[in-house]
Design a protein around this motif. Structure first.
Motif, PDB file in Angstrom:
ATOM      1  N   LEU A 141      25.552 -36.498 -37.645  1.00 33.54           N
ATOM      2  CA  LEU A 141      25.913 -37.380 -38.753  1.00 33.54           C
ATOM      3  C   LEU A 141      25.408 -36.781 -40.066  1.00 33.54           C
ATOM      4  N   ALA A 142      24.222 -36.187 -40.046  1.00 32.73           N
ATOM      5  CA  ALA A 142      23.702 -35.506 -41.236  1.00 32.73           C
ATOM      6  C   ALA A 142      24.600 -34.335 -41.623  1.00 32.73           C
ATOM      7  N   ARG A 143      25.085 -33.613 -40.634  1.00 32.97           N
ATOM      8  CA  ARG A 143      25.999 -32.502 -40.926  1.00 32.97           C
ATOM      9  C   ARG A 143      27.270 -33.024 -41.586  1.00 32.97           C
ATOM     10  N   ARG A 144      27.810 -34.129 -41.080  1.00 29.40           N
ATOM     11  CA  ARG A 144      29.024 -34.704 -41.670  1.00 29.40           C
ATOM     12  C   ARG A 144      28.773 -35.175 -43.102  1.00 29.40           C
ATOM     13  N   ALA A 145      27.585 -35.711 -43.353  1.00 30.43           N
ATOM     14  CA  ALA A 145      27.228 -36.084 -44.726  1.00 30.43           C
ATOM     15  C   ALA A 145      27.225 -34.847 -45.612  1.00 30.43           C
ATOM     16  N   GLY A 146      26.690 -33.737 -45.090  1.00 29.09           N
ATOM     17  CA  GLY A 146      26.669 -32.499 -45.852  1.00 29.09           C
ATOM     18  C   GLY A 146      28.058 -31.985 -46.171  1.00 29.09           C
ATOM     19  N   VAL A 147      28.974 -32.099 -45.220  1.00 30.09           N
ATOM     20  CA  VAL A 147      30.358 -31.666 -45.458  1.00 30.09           C
ATOM     21  C   VAL A 147      30.967 -32.461 -46.609  1.00 30.09           C
ATOM     22  N   LEU A 148      30.739 -33.782 -46.610  1.00 25.45           N
ATOM     23  CA  LEU A 148      31.251 -34.603 -47.702  1.00 25.45           C
ATOM     24  C   LEU A 148      30.652 -34.171 -49.038  1.00 25.45           C
ATOM     25  N   LEU A 149      29.354 -33.899 -49.059  1.00 28.59           N
ATOM     26  CA  LEU A 149      28.716 -33.512 -50.309  1.00 28.59           C
ATOM     27  C   LEU A 149      29.225 -32.162 -50.805  1.00 28.59           C
ATOM     28  N   LEU A 153      25.959 -41.931 -51.048  1.00 32.74           N
ATOM     29  CA  LEU A 153      25.622 -42.161 -49.648  1.00 32.74           C
ATOM     30  C   LEU A 153      24.296 -42.915 -49.542  1.00 32.74           C
ATOM     31  N   PRO A 154      23.956 -43.432 -48.374  1.00 31.64           N
ATOM     32  CA  PRO A 154      22.646 -44.057 -48.188  1.00 31.64           C
ATOM     33  C   PRO A 154      21.504 -43.063 -48.405  1.00 31.64           C
ATOM     34  N   SER A 155      20.316 -43.609 -48.607  1.00 33.97           N
ATOM     35  CA  SER A 155      19.136 -42.800 -48.899  1.00 33.97           C
ATOM     36  C   SER A 155      18.791 -41.881 -47.730  1.00 33.97           C
ATOM     37  N   PRO A 156      18.035 -40.807 -48.005  1.00 39.08           N
ATOM     38  CA  PRO A 156      17.610 -39.924 -46.911  1.00 39.08           C
ATOM     39  C   PRO A 156      16.831 -40.627 -45.804  1.00 39.08           C
ATOM     40  N   THR A 157      16.023 -41.631 -46.138  1.00 40.40           N
ATOM     41  CA  THR A 157      15.343 -42.355 -45.058  1.00 40.40           C
ATOM     42  C   THR A 157      16.366 -43.047 -44.162  1.00 40.40           C
ATOM     43  N   ALA A 158      17.456 -43.508 -44.760  1.00 38.52           N
ATOM     44  CA  ALA A 158      18.517 -44.118 -43.965  1.00 38.52           C
ATOM     45  C   ALA A 158      19.183 -43.082 -43.070  1.00 38.52           C
ATOM     46  N   LEU A 159      19.477 -41.925 -43.613  1.00 38.38           N
ATOM     47  CA  LEU A 159      20.119 -40.881 -42.819  1.00 38.38           C
ATOM     48  C   LEU A 159      19.221 -40.478 -41.652  1.00 38.38           C
ATOM     49  N   ALA A 160      17.934 -40.352 -41.911  1.00 40.27           N
ATOM     50  CA  ALA A 160      17.008 -39.998 -40.828  1.00 40.27           C
ATOM     51  C   ALA A 160      16.910 -41.112 -39.799  1.00 40.27           C
ATOM     52  N   ALA A 161      17.080 -42.363 -40.237  1.00 42.21           N
ATOM     53  CA  ALA A 161      17.010 -43.487 -39.300  1.00 42.21           C
ATOM     54  C   ALA A 161      18.152 -43.469 -38.300  1.00 42.21           C
ATOM     55  N   SER A 162      19.208 -42.719 -38.575  1.00 42.95           N
ATOM     56  CA  SER A 162      20.286 -42.578 -37.594  1.00 42.95           C
ATOM     57  C   SER A 162      19.868 -41.731 -36.408  1.00 42.95           C
ATOM     58  N   GLU A 177      29.860 -45.837 -42.715  1.00 40.97           N
ATOM     59  CA  GLU A 177      29.428 -45.521 -41.357  1.00 40.97           C
ATOM     60  C   GLU A 177      27.944 -45.151 -41.318  1.00 40.97           C
ATOM     61  N   ILE A 178      27.519 -44.303 -42.247  1.00 42.87           N
ATOM     62  CA  ILE A 178      26.107 -43.916 -42.266  1.00 42.87           C
ATOM     63  C   ILE A 178      25.231 -45.137 -42.477  1.00 42.87           C
ATOM     64  N   ALA A 179      25.641 -46.015 -43.376  1.00 42.76           N
ATOM     65  CA  ALA A 179      24.826 -47.208 -43.656  1.00 42.76           C
ATOM     66  C   ALA A 179      24.641 -48.056 -42.409  1.00 42.76           C
ATOM     67  N   ARG A 180      25.731 -48.396 -41.737  1.00 42.20           N
ATOM     68  CA  ARG A 180      25.582 -49.293 -40.582  1.00 42.20           C
ATOM     69  C   ARG A 180      24.841 -48.612 -39.435  1.00 42.20           C
ATOM     70  N   ARG A 181      24.976 -47.287 -39.330  1.00 44.47           N
ATOM     71  CA  ARG A 181      24.248 -46.586 -38.265  1.00 44.47           C
ATOM     72  C   ARG A 181      22.794 -46.337 -38.629  1.00 44.47           C
ATOM     73  N   SER A 182      22.428 -46.609 -39.875  1.00 43.35           N
ATOM     74  CA  SER A 182      21.038 -46.430 -40.296  1.00 43.35           C
ATOM     75  C   SER A 182      20.249 -47.731 -40.267  1.00 43.35           C
ATOM     76  N   PHE A 183      20.927 -48.872 -40.309  1.00 45.53           N
ATOM     77  CA  PHE A 183      20.225 -50.148 -40.347  1.00 45.53           C
ATOM     78  C   PHE A 183      19.364 -50.302 -39.096  1.00 45.53           C
ATOM     79  N   VAL A 184      18.117 -50.702 -39.301  1.00 46.86           N
ATOM     80  CA  VAL A 184      17.181 -50.842 -38.185  1.00 46.86           C
ATOM     81  C   VAL A 184      16.872 -52.322 -37.979  1.00 46.86           C
ATOM     82  N   LEU A 185      17.257 -52.823 -36.831  1.00 46.56           N
ATOM     83  CA  LEU A 185      16.946 -54.203 -36.456  1.00 46.56           C
ATOM     84  C   LEU A 185      15.579 -54.192 -35.789  1.00 46.56           C
TER      85      LEU A 185
END
Length: 818
Positions: A95-103, A81-90, A325-333
């Motif tokens: 979304l973090a909970r869903r990442a946890g379910v996958l893990l 998955l993307p890095s934790p800074t990316a997850l927090a950027a969402s 999904e996490i990646a694109r929702r974490s990208f910061v323009l």
């Protein structure tokens, strides 16, 4: 009115009571030696099974972006998955909970019961080398994201270990540093995420850090572990040391450490049994630690007679789809002049070494090996019309050798002292990392004398190729039938993790022809220290392609950019910039990447720069380019997500979880101890709090991020500490907005920050549609830690509630009086 959740709560309480009864029965069946053995790892990743009480072996694994399992090899792939800074950027706890379910799903697939994650230390200074593995500079945002993550993992029946408790905010001298932190800063900043996660997600584990805090090392910190974590907060999980952190048998036990890892040579086990028999500690103290471990075992389902906490795991998750999904929702323009993004129709020149050879994660123990990686070049090639995309390297940020990978076909051959082959194993790349019993079939540590990496290398470029060695000990390196090195590599400094995180040493330069394979071999004589508790075989064959003239590479990129409608430049950090084991010395992009961006921007005014880093870097050219998109370390699907965002299929959903600015302007930069101590002299003022106090303007403020639509904030209604915000999407496409709420005292107090994040919520709406969010401001947002009384004090008075798109982009205000 009946409580609809009462039956579920009653069932949960009954299950917990039954597990506690099973724990007590199991504890009663153990003798002292078995108890103390259980508290010491039996190897790198596991605790021993105790069949006499029906206890299976507990298995732990590194995270936080994937579940590596007990094998450090690409032969055993994991979703990345993307890095934790990316997850927090969402800014999205769900979304973090869903990442946890996958893990959790990944952990169960690999037979793992305990995930060594999440990291909730704070971005105290931008120089922290491991910040990509943590979430944010803000304790509230960190706590919200961490709570979602832990809840998700544990909903799958897998334990988490929230780490590194506490104030492990830099890497320099991390084993020995004594961090001097005021009690107020500890409570309001560094302990706050841990407290929020304990309250909100009830984690089953915590990992204590290497460092000391105000004297005691964290593995012996009775006040913070026993009195605060377990006492005041009611934490009932197990406490595991960071690897090799435990130093004292009696100190660790009385400090509240349950498990000392890795094993078997730890301060527990036989040493703890001797301490009990000598009267240095009591068996009752041992029982308390064993009880915590047995409770963990019961929760994850490896203790007979105890129903696990989760009997029906959540529905299966599509790992690659969620990673994308996490990646694109974490990208910061952070910049988008003249609507440069989404990409306009026409040709695109893609430039940058990281566009072809993607950097998807940070270095160190967070490493996992995905089954596939989608690079930016892969993603854009698939998304854009055929013939519309060109590629040029431009500049290579890698100034050091990398582990042998592309073009290498290798296997590992194990021999005994007589040179007899005792086993062979696969080697998907040039890195051997065998821990504990993770050896090829038929091989034991007692018989293993040498390991040879052998096979072929087919270069993709002609010219002088550099080969090197990562590791400590005796090595022999051969390329194309010639021995280039036959000697001993010695460590430059005394660091137990140098073999893991140290840089490779160049040892040979060989002229090769593209497409023509040559034989390569690297033999390592294995020497484990006498009585080594951690049996690890780790070394690597390293390689670098021919170094082209940097000016020529930049000129090639300029020609490509000049001939395209849009230039997309991907710049990146490297493993030697962002990794576990060391801090950064500056915030510059490595190599000639800054020169590359300036040259491309001068050639094409429609230049888009994608910044592939896990934490802040300086962007001295940011005003010279049309758009800047931060992609963090975007995980295995990063290239596909990047194509989604650049083409406009999806909007970039991220907001900055940490302030980006030049190092010269950063208020907090000290990460190097003096005489073993690192004073946190800035006290409460880190991150945006420190930028506010210093009166400085960063490049991009906390919470900043642009989308592909516009929003108008229409109104706010405040009822007590509840705020209801209405806003409208005034753009021409659907979008998601992160509504951020900051509190500012009406009467400034020099001992408090000017403002602080008190709440946030996501809002979604189509073009012209209105959205509404309701945010309950937590009581803690109005409290300070009173060091005189040793308690929280509610600060009454009037506060301005500032609501907007970032800490610097206020759209609407209200007054709250409490």
């Amino acid at each position: 009115m009946a409580d609809p959740q009462a039956p579920a709560r009653t069932a949960h309480e009954a299950g917990a009571a039954a597990r506690e009864a099973a724990v007590e029965r199991a504890l009663a069946g153990l003798g002292l030696d078995a108890k103390t053995r259980l508290l010491a790892g039996q190897d790198m990743w596991t605790l021993p099974a105790l069949p006499e009480i029906g206890l299976a072996s507990l298995v732990m694994s590194d995270g936080p972006i994937g579940v590596r399992g007990v094998r450090w090899t690409a032969d055993d792939p994991s979703v990345a998955l993307p890095s934790p800074t990316a997850l927090a950027a969402s800014w999205d706890p769900d979304l973090a909970r869903r990442a946890g379910v996958l893990l959790a799903q990944e952990a169960r697939r690999k037979g793992v019961h305990v995930l060594l994650a999440p990291t909730v230390n704070l971005h105290r200074s931008p120089l922290g080398g491991r910040h990509f593995e943590a979430y944010s500079e803000d304790p509230y945002l960190t706590g919200r994201i961490g709570t979602g993550y832990v809840a998700g993992v544990q909903s799958g029946g897998v334990a988490t270990t929230v780490k590194h408790f506490v104030a492990n905010d830099a890497e320099t001298d991390r084993f020995t540093v004594n961090n001097l932190v005021s009690e107020r800063a500890l409570r309001e900043l560094y302990l706050a995420p841990f407290e929020a996660i304990v309250a909100g997600a009830r984690p089953w584990g915590v990992m204590t850090a290497y460092n000391s805090v105000n004297g005691p090392t964290m593995t012996e910190h009775r006040h913070l572990v026993q009195e605060v974590l377990r006492g005041a907060w009611g934490f009932d999980g197990f406490n595991v040391s960071d690897w090799m952190a435990a130093r004292s048998t009696t100190g660790a036990l009385r400090g509240g450490l349950d498990v000392a890892m890795p094993g078997p040579g730890t301060v527990y086990g036989e040493a703890l049994a001797r301490a009990v028999r000598a009267g240095e500690v009591t068996e009752a103290e041992v029982d308390a630690a064993v009880r915590n471990v047995l409770r963990l075992a019961a929760r994850v389902g490896v203790l007979d007679g105890a129903e696990p906490a989760v009997t029906e795991p959540p529905a299966a998750v599509d790992g690659p789809a969620l990673a994308r999904e996490i990646a694109r929702r974490s990208f910061v323009l952070v910049r988008n002049e003249r609507a440069a993004l989404p990409l306009r129709s026409g040709t695109v020149a893609l430039i940058g070494a990281a566009a072809r050879d993607a950097r998807i994660l940070g270095g160190g123990s967070a490493t996992v090996f995905p089954a596939r990686v989608v690079s930016p070049l892969d993603g854009l090639t698939a998304a854009l019309p055929e013939g519309s995309l060109t590629y040029a390297v431009g500049a290579d940020p890698n100034t050091e050798l990398a582990v042998a990978d592309r073009g290498f076909e290798l296997r590992a051959v194990c021999r005994d002292a007589d040179g007899k082959v005792i086993g062979t194993g696969s080697a998907p790349n040039g890195h051997i990392q065998w821990m504990g019993s993770d050896l090829p079939e038929g091989v034991t540590h007692d018989r293993l004398h040498s390991v040879e990496l052998t096979g072929t290398f087919t270069p993709r470029e002609s010219g002088p190729h550099t080969f090197g060695i990562k590791g400590v000990g005796a090595f022999t390196l051969t390329v194309d039938g010639t021995t280039h090195y036959d000697d001993v590599q010695r460590p430059a400094k005394d660091d137990p993790f140098l073999s893991f995180f140290g840089a490779p040493e160049p040892r040979a330069e060989v002229d090769l022809t593209a497409g023509e394979p040559v034989e390569v071999g690297l033999t390592h004589v294995v020497e484990l220290p006498e009585g080594a508790g951690m049996k690890v075989v780790t070394f690597a064959l390293a390689h670098a392609e021919p170094r082209r003239d940097p000016d020529e590479m930049i000129a090639e990129a300029v020609r490509a950019a000049r001939g395209a409608d849009t230039a997309v430049v991907v710049v990146a950090t490297t493993d030697r910039v962002e990794s576990e084991g060391f801090d950064r010395t500056d915030l510059r992009l490595p190599g000639r990447q800054d020169d590359l961006v300036r040259a491309v921007a001068a050639a094409n005014p429609n230049t888009v720069v994608v910044v592939n880093s896990g934490s802040p870097v300086e962007l001295p050219w940011r005003e010279e380019v049309a758009a800047v998109l931060l992609s963090w370390f975007p995980g295995q699907e990063g290239g596909a997500a990047l194509a989604d965002v650049l083409t406009g299929r999806d909007e970039p959903g991220g907001r900055l979880p940490t302030t980006w600015g030049a190092l010269a302007d950063a208020p907090v930069t000290r990460v190097t101890p003096e005489n073993g101590e690192l004073p946190y002299d800035e006290d409460l003022f880190i991150g945006y709090r420190a930028w506010d106090r210093a009166g400085r303007t960063p490049a991009y403020p906390f919470g900043h991020g642009l989308g592909y639509t516009d929003w108008t904030y229409e109104s706010v209604e405040v009822d007590g500490t509840t705020a209801k915000v209405r806003l409208r999407n005034t753009g021409d496409r659907p979008g998601r907005e992160v509504v951020q709420l900051y509190l500012a005292p009406a009467e400034p107090d020099a001992s408090r920050p000017v403002r602080w994040l008190a709440g946030f919520a996501g809002a979604e709406a189509g073009p012209g549609e209105r959205a509404e969010v309701t945010v309950e401001l937590p009581r803690r947002a109005f409290e300070v830690w009173d060091e005189a009384t040793g308690s929280w004090a509610f600060v009454k008075g009037s506060y301005e509630l500032r609501i907007g798109r970032s800490i610097a982009d206020r759209r609407i205000t209200a007054t709250i009086t409490v």
